[in-house]
Design a protein around this motif. Sequence first.
Motif, short mmCIF file in Angstrom:
data_model
loop_
_atom_site.label_atom_id
_atom_site.label_comp_id
_atom_site.label_asym_id
_atom_site.label_seq_id
_atom_site.Cartn_x
_atom_site.Cartn_y
_atom_site.Cartn_z
N MET A 82 117.76 63.80 55.44
CA MET A 82 116.92 64.88 55.12
C MET A 82 116.35 64.24 53.53
N GLU A 83 114.90 64.46 54.05
CA GLU A 83 113.79 63.99 52.87
C GLU A 83 113.27 65.07 52.13
N TRP A 84 113.66 65.27 50.84
CA TRP A 84 113.00 66.18 50.05
C TRP A 84 111.37 65.68 49.76
N LEU A 85 110.68 66.58 49.32
CA LEU A 85 109.54 66.45 48.92
C LEU A 85 109.30 65.71 47.78
N THR A 86 108.32 64.68 47.58
CA THR A 86 108.21 64.05 46.34
C THR A 86 107.70 65.14 45.16
N GLU A 87 107.53 64.60 44.20
CA GLU A 87 106.97 65.48 42.94
C GLU A 87 105.66 65.75 43.16
N GLN A 88 104.81 64.64 43.64
CA GLN A 88 103.44 65.26 43.76
C GLN A 88 103.24 66.10 45.23
N GLU A 89 104.10 65.91 46.25
CA GLU A 89 104.09 66.78 47.29
C GLU A 89 104.49 68.29 46.92
N GLN A 90 105.43 68.34 45.89
CA GLN A 90 105.84 69.60 45.85
C GLN A 90 104.79 70.28 44.57
N ALA A 91 104.08 69.69 44.03
CA ALA A 91 103.04 70.05 43.22
C ALA A 91 101.95 70.67 43.90
N THR A 92 101.52 69.81 44.88
CA THR A 92 100.50 70.17 45.96
C THR A 92 100.93 71.37 46.59
N TRP A 93 102.25 71.56 47.24
CA TRP A 93 102.59 72.53 48.00
C TRP A 93 102.52 73.83 47.20
N ARG A 94 103.01 73.69 45.98
CA ARG A 94 102.94 75.11 45.03
C ARG A 94 101.56 75.51 44.91
N ALA A 95 100.74 74.46 44.66
CA ALA A 95 99.29 74.82 44.29
C ALA A 95 98.58 75.47 45.58
N PHE A 96 98.70 74.75 46.60
CA PHE A 96 98.45 75.25 47.87
C PHE A 96 98.92 76.88 48.35
N LEU A 97 100.02 77.05 47.93
CA LEU A 97 100.37 78.34 48.30
C LEU A 97 99.96 79.32 47.29
N ALA A 98 99.72 78.91 45.86
CA ALA A 98 98.98 79.90 45.26
C ALA A 98 97.69 80.12 45.67
N ALA A 99 96.99 79.24 45.85
CA ALA A 99 95.65 79.26 46.24
C ALA A 99 95.37 80.09 47.50
N THR A 100 96.14 79.74 48.63
CA THR A 100 95.87 80.32 49.72
C THR A 100 96.59 82.03 49.55
N THR A 101 97.38 82.10 48.90
CA THR A 101 97.83 83.50 48.60
C THR A 101 96.89 84.41 47.94
N LEU A 102 96.39 83.80 46.93
CA LEU A 102 95.45 84.50 46.12
C LEU A 102 94.03 84.98 46.74
N GLU A 133 122.68 80.45 50.78
CA GLU A 133 121.72 80.60 52.00
C GLU A 133 120.45 79.67 51.73
N LEU A 134 120.06 79.68 50.61
CA LEU A 134 118.99 78.45 50.31
C LEU A 134 119.16 77.16 50.66
N VAL A 135 120.58 76.77 50.30
CA VAL A 135 121.21 75.54 50.36
C VAL A 135 121.09 75.18 52.09
N ARG A 136 121.70 76.40 52.80
CA ARG A 136 121.65 76.12 53.98
C ARG A 136 120.28 76.17 54.99
N THR A 137 119.64 76.72 54.36
CA THR A 137 118.14 76.71 55.10
C THR A 137 117.11 75.94 54.59
N ALA A 138 117.10 75.43 53.35
CA ALA A 138 116.09 74.58 52.75
C ALA A 138 115.73 73.19 53.48
N PRO A 139 116.98 72.64 53.85
CA PRO A 139 116.62 71.38 54.81
C PRO A 139 115.50 71.47 55.91
#
Lengths: 158, 158
Positions: free
Chosen positions: A1-21, B107-113
């Motif tokens: 299981m590969e988590w998002l990098t810091e840069q990917e996370q920052a992009t993902w958060r900004a993208f969600l904020a922009a599209t929701t707004l 629940e978050l830990v289970r579904t996040a991956p």
Amino acid sequence: MEWLTEQEQATWRAFLAATTLLEDHLDRQLQRDAGMPHMYYALLSTLSETPGRRMRMTDLAERTKITRSRLSHAVARLEGNGWLRRESCPTDRRSQVCVLTDAGYEELVRTAPGHVAAVRAAIFDRLTPEQTALLGEISRIIADGLHQPQGADLPWLR
Amino acid sequence: MEWLTEQEQATWRAFLAATTLLEDHLDRQLQRDAGMPHMYYALLSTLSETPGRRMRMTDLAERTKITRSRLSHAVARLEGNGWLRRESCPTDRRSQVCVLTDAGYEELVRTAPGHVAAVRAAIFDRLTPEQTALLGEISRIIADGLHQPQGADLPWLR
């Protein structure tokens, strides 16, 4: 299981904020100025650009990326306003064609300037031409990718 | 009245297609694997990253860019699942604090991956690091712009 990098996370958060707004902003603008949600406007606008201002329901769902049931519901509402009309398809009896009426076209002509101004102010006035081109390129990569793995799970095929 | 240029229109269409497909895809993935829509997941995930896994309702609405009434509704549902709990705020009696329960965290830990894998497959596996950085930059420009003209019309202030 590969988590998002810091840069990917920052992009993902900004993208969600922009599209929701953005969706909230454009929906509010259209509700206020045209009495309809953004998705209804997209249907009128899509039809206005086709020859004869008409499209098969299945093609309209695919073009606007929504489910057939969501489309049916929206079309029924817009038909109630007199802006759309359903006809049976001359070449395929099982399918229906959706037609933009003259009243629907006039409504679009009346509301388009305000909506385009809102889109411009929210996005294109703020981006350089290079950023606009890149946003288009990135969007096409994401949209193309989502056409593949989903297969029959694509909204308009459900 | 200034219409969109051809490039802007192409970008706008691709952006709408990408965001509509992406929201549908992630919503379906989370409904299937976690029995909740994307927005509920965002609430659990946001809370999990705060000290004490808690946040004032007003701050949570602002962080997730939704209206207070939409948040209240979602929190009531998630409280029903035992994943969230509301408490009165110790420093301000008029406001409420939303707390992620241990069950909600599990629940978050289970579904996040599965969710992170879906986000990665749909977006970040397809973009170069440069495109990821640019998408973040462009998203921040759009989100920042939408914080200004809306003023009191921002979702969480309604």
